[in-house]
Motif scaffolding. Structure first.
Motif, PDB file in Angstrom:
ATOM      1  N   ALA A   7      10.419   6.342  -5.197  1.00  0.00           N
ATOM      2  CA  ALA A   7      10.292   8.030  -5.432  1.00  0.00           C
ATOM      3  C   ALA A   7       9.141   8.394  -4.113  1.00  0.00           C
ATOM      4  CB  ALA A   7       9.393   7.884  -6.812  1.00  0.00           C
ATOM      5  N   VAL A   8       8.151   7.506  -4.215  1.00  0.00           N
ATOM      6  CA  VAL A   8       7.404   8.507  -2.259  1.00  0.00           C
ATOM      7  C   VAL A   8       8.902   8.873  -0.867  1.00  0.00           C
ATOM      8  CG1 VAL A   8       5.797   8.238  -0.936  1.00  0.00           C
ATOM      9  CG2 VAL A   8       5.365   7.281  -2.943  1.00  0.00           C
ATOM     10  N   THR A  67       4.507  10.290   6.510  1.00  0.00           N
ATOM     11  CA  THR A  67       4.767  12.363   6.156  1.00  0.00           C
ATOM     12  C   THR A  67       2.995  11.496   5.398  1.00  0.00           C
ATOM     13  OG1 THR A  67       6.957  12.006   5.869  1.00  0.00           O
ATOM     14  CG2 THR A  67       5.532  13.280   4.790  1.00  0.00           C
ATOM     15  N   LEU A  68       2.460  13.066   5.892  1.00  0.00           N
ATOM     16  CA  LEU A  68       1.026  13.013   5.307  1.00  0.00           C
ATOM     17  C   LEU A  68       1.128  13.893   3.719  1.00  0.00           C
ATOM     18  CD1 LEU A  68      -1.796  12.806   5.449  1.00  0.00           C
ATOM     19  CD2 LEU A  68      -1.725  15.269   6.284  1.00  0.00           C
ATOM     20  N   PHE A  69       1.118  13.329   2.721  1.00  0.00           N
ATOM     21  CA  PHE A  69       0.681  14.434   1.426  1.00  0.00           C
ATOM     22  C   PHE A  69      -0.440  14.367   0.861  1.00  0.00           C
ATOM     23  CE2 PHE A  69       4.456  11.665   1.099  1.00  0.00           C
ATOM     24  CZ  PHE A  69       5.777  12.395   0.401  1.00  0.00           C
ATOM     25  N   ALA A  70      -0.438  16.006   0.475  1.00  0.00           N
ATOM     26  CA  ALA A  70      -1.629  16.779  -0.009  1.00  0.00           C
ATOM     27  C   ALA A  70      -1.671  16.716  -1.740  1.00  0.00           C
ATOM     28  CB  ALA A  70      -2.184  17.107   0.506  1.00  0.00           C
ATOM     29  N   ASN A  84       6.763   5.790   7.287  1.00  0.00           N
ATOM     30  CA  ASN A  84       8.184   5.837   7.117  1.00  0.00           C
ATOM     31  C   ASN A  84       8.843   4.825   8.288  1.00  0.00           C
ATOM     32  OD1 ASN A  84       7.658   9.324   7.292  1.00  0.00           O
ATOM     33  ND2 ASN A  84       7.894   7.954   5.302  1.00  0.00           N
ATOM     34  N   VAL A  85       8.294   4.225   8.166  1.00  0.00           N
ATOM     35  CA  VAL A  85       8.810   3.472   9.221  1.00  0.00           C
ATOM     36  C   VAL A  85       9.301   2.118   8.773  1.00  0.00           C
ATOM     37  CG1 VAL A  85       8.413   1.305  11.307  1.00  0.00           C
ATOM     38  CG2 VAL A  85       7.205   3.773  11.288  1.00  0.00           C
ATOM     39  N   SER A 111       2.189  -1.358   5.017  1.00  0.00           N
ATOM     40  CA  SER A 111       3.446  -1.002   5.438  1.00  0.00           C
ATOM     41  C   SER A 111       4.105  -0.242   4.245  1.00  0.00           C
ATOM     42  CB  SER A 111       3.944  -2.649   4.719  1.00  0.00           C
ATOM     43  OG  SER A 111       3.458  -3.285   3.390  1.00  0.00           O
ATOM     44  N   GLU A 112       3.318   0.090   2.969  1.00  0.00           N
ATOM     45  CA  GLU A 112       4.072   1.182   2.352  1.00  0.00           C
ATOM     46  C   GLU A 112       3.572   2.285   2.747  1.00  0.00           C
ATOM     47  OE1 GLU A 112       4.186   0.065  -1.242  1.00  0.00           O
ATOM     48  OE2 GLU A 112       5.211  -1.885  -1.417  1.00  0.00           O
TER      49      GLU A 112
END
Length: 151
Positions: A7-8, A67-70, A84-85, A111-112
């Protein structure tokens, strides 16, 4: 791969395809409410996506490394640095109160994702996001004076 991780990644893909730096994340959440809500659950229930930043800046969003999520919930903020790697990397995410005081961070080899990291009084909160093969060999070195909207 866990359902949350899937989902992320789905939320990240939608976010970065919408814009290089997402300025209207509510539109993404409206388009894909399931993935956006699942990603927010990393912070805890009740958090709303406010910004998604594909990193490093200037990279084609399809080739992003992180990806930086806020997220925001009332007067509290939460940040996550998504890997994302797909391989373990050194990662650091840090968020501070206004003025750079009272910083909290999460760092290590992940890793996540790194985080979640929380801040109260989130408006104008400075944020740092780093990722690389080691803390001295960075492919992502992002710093912003604020990750949440000011005001």
């Amino acid at each position: 791969m866990s359902r949350l991780r899937t989902a992320v990644r789905a939320a990240a893909s939608v976010s970065v395809l919408t814009a290089a730096v997402l300025t209207a994340p509510q539109a993404v959440a409206a388009e894909q409410p399931g993935p956006a809500a699942a990603a927010a659950n990393v912070c805890s229930t009740g958090y709303t996506l406010r910004k998604a930043v594909p990193l490093p800046l200037g990279t084609d969003p399809r080739e992003r490394l992180a990806t930086l999520f806020a997220y925001e919930n009332g007067g509290k903020g939460c940040v996550i640095l998504d890997n994302n790697v797909g391989r373990s990397r050194y990662m650091l995410v840090q968020v501070c109160k206004v003025g750079g005081t009272s910083c909290d961070k999460n760092s290590g080899n992940f890793s996540e994702y790194a985080g979640p990291v929380y801040v109260s009084g989130f408006a104008c909160a400075p944020v740092t996001a780093k990722m690389g093969t080691s803390s001295s060999s960075l492919s992502v070195n992002y710093k912003s004076d604020y990750v949440f909207p000011c005001g």
